[in-house]
Design a protein around this motif. Sequence first.
Motif, PDB file in Angstrom:
ATOM      1  N   LEU A 231      14.272 -40.010  30.417  1.00 38.40           N
ATOM      2  CA  LEU A 231      14.457 -40.310  31.835  1.00 38.40           C
ATOM      3  C   LEU A 231      13.622 -39.410  32.738  1.00 38.40           C
ATOM      4  O   LEU A 231      13.094 -39.863  33.753  1.00 38.40           O
ATOM      5  CB  LEU A 231      15.942 -40.192  32.191  1.00 38.40           C
ATOM      6  N   ARG A 232      13.468 -38.136  32.375  1.00 43.29           N
ATOM      7  CA  ARG A 232      12.738 -37.225  33.259  1.00 43.29           C
ATOM      8  C   ARG A 232      11.258 -37.600  33.337  1.00 43.29           C
ATOM      9  O   ARG A 232      10.615 -37.411  34.372  1.00 43.29           O
ATOM     10  CB  ARG A 232      12.904 -35.782  32.783  1.00 43.29           C
ATOM     11  N   ASN A 235      10.978 -41.305  35.201  1.00 45.51           N
ATOM     12  CA  ASN A 235      11.129 -41.213  36.654  1.00 45.51           C
ATOM     13  C   ASN A 235       9.837 -40.727  37.309  1.00 45.51           C
ATOM     14  O   ASN A 235       9.462 -41.186  38.394  1.00 45.51           O
ATOM     15  CB  ASN A 235      12.270 -40.254  37.003  1.00 45.51           C
TER      16      ASN A 235
END
Length: 421
Positions: A231-232, A235
């Motif tokens: 996710l990091r 994003n």
Amino acid sequence: MADTTSTTAAAPLTTADGRSLKAALATAQSRAKRRALFLVLPLFLFIVITFILPIGQMLHRSVKNDGFSANMPAISAWFAENPAGTEPDEAAYAALAADLQAASAAKTIGVVGTRVNYDMPGTRSLFTSSARKSKDFVAPFKESLLAADAKWGDPALWGVMRQVSKTYSGNFFLAAVDLARDADGKIIRAPEDRRIYVSLFVRTFFMAGLITGICLLIAFPVAHLLATLPLRYSNLLMILVLLPFWTSLLVRTTSWIVLLQTQGVINNSLVAGGLLSEENRIQMIYNQTGTIIAMTHILLPFMILPLYSVMRPIPPSYVRAARSLGATSWTAFRRIYLPQTLPGIGAGALLVFILAVGYYITPALVGGASGQLISNLIAFHMQDSLNWSLAAALAAILLGAVLILYWLYDRLVGIDNLKLG
């Protein structure tokens, strides 16, 4: 004792204040419906004012044009009283002369000539020049008008005037599909040099489909990467996908002009690298190539986001399970992963195609003559030729085609499966 029990069982249920429970529930439901109506009412009014009314006005404009009938009442009345095919008599010419004189005095003869010119090009000057001489028309009016200009004896002109004397007409829809009416009112094909709309519709839908396909090919692996990364990281990459939305559309389009023009960055780089000679620079702007490249870049995020929204929830264990059971990578992708992404593919394709069909600014700036779409011609008739009725007819046909596409999507994919984010 039995009678008392029976009476108690038959007694209606009531609330604490003694009201009938059925009536109390009905009142509560009615109150909830009114509250919901008041909450939805602003949105409903907004849709009616900004969407339904303008479309209704457009559809009405596509069949109504009173430029001739409102300013030439006498000859319009003669047409209404005499059936088609009736040869113009002295009364017809007298009515025409009176209308020309009245329109000249009211300064509306230009509107009249323009209305006739839509159906028979080259006739506007006939009306304006004859209106200037209208004070000199005397009986017999037929001879006076023919002496002013012999074109007044042309049966084709009278046939066109009969058609435009009606306030409501479907002629603009006929013109929008390269058809016309002859002097007898029969539907025929337009002259070859005026058959431009059907080919432009075909080009518009072909280019919109091509742009949609290119966006899908580029967006699918990008969305898959975003969906599978931690996710990091995803994003951070999503910011790059959304970055074009923070830049003006005009700036993005003009940037492509700088990159793609003959003396632009790309051609200069290819020449400097020895891949192209100076005289063989590639023409990538002011044609269909420029339109496709620029619109693909602009519409790509609209394909990535729906795909990402359906790919993110797909558990990776599904594909791993298929592989563990003996499926190849291609089989696992085709039979396990791809079917789960179909709602996103359908939504992205529908969104990109509809946006591409109606795009105006980008084709106008980078399309040139061969890269123009039907929206550019609609804008031309709205802003330059001022043939608003034909523009409305073209827009109505485009709207109908989009609604058909929406219906097909609903039948094939299902609107309940629409995933936009």
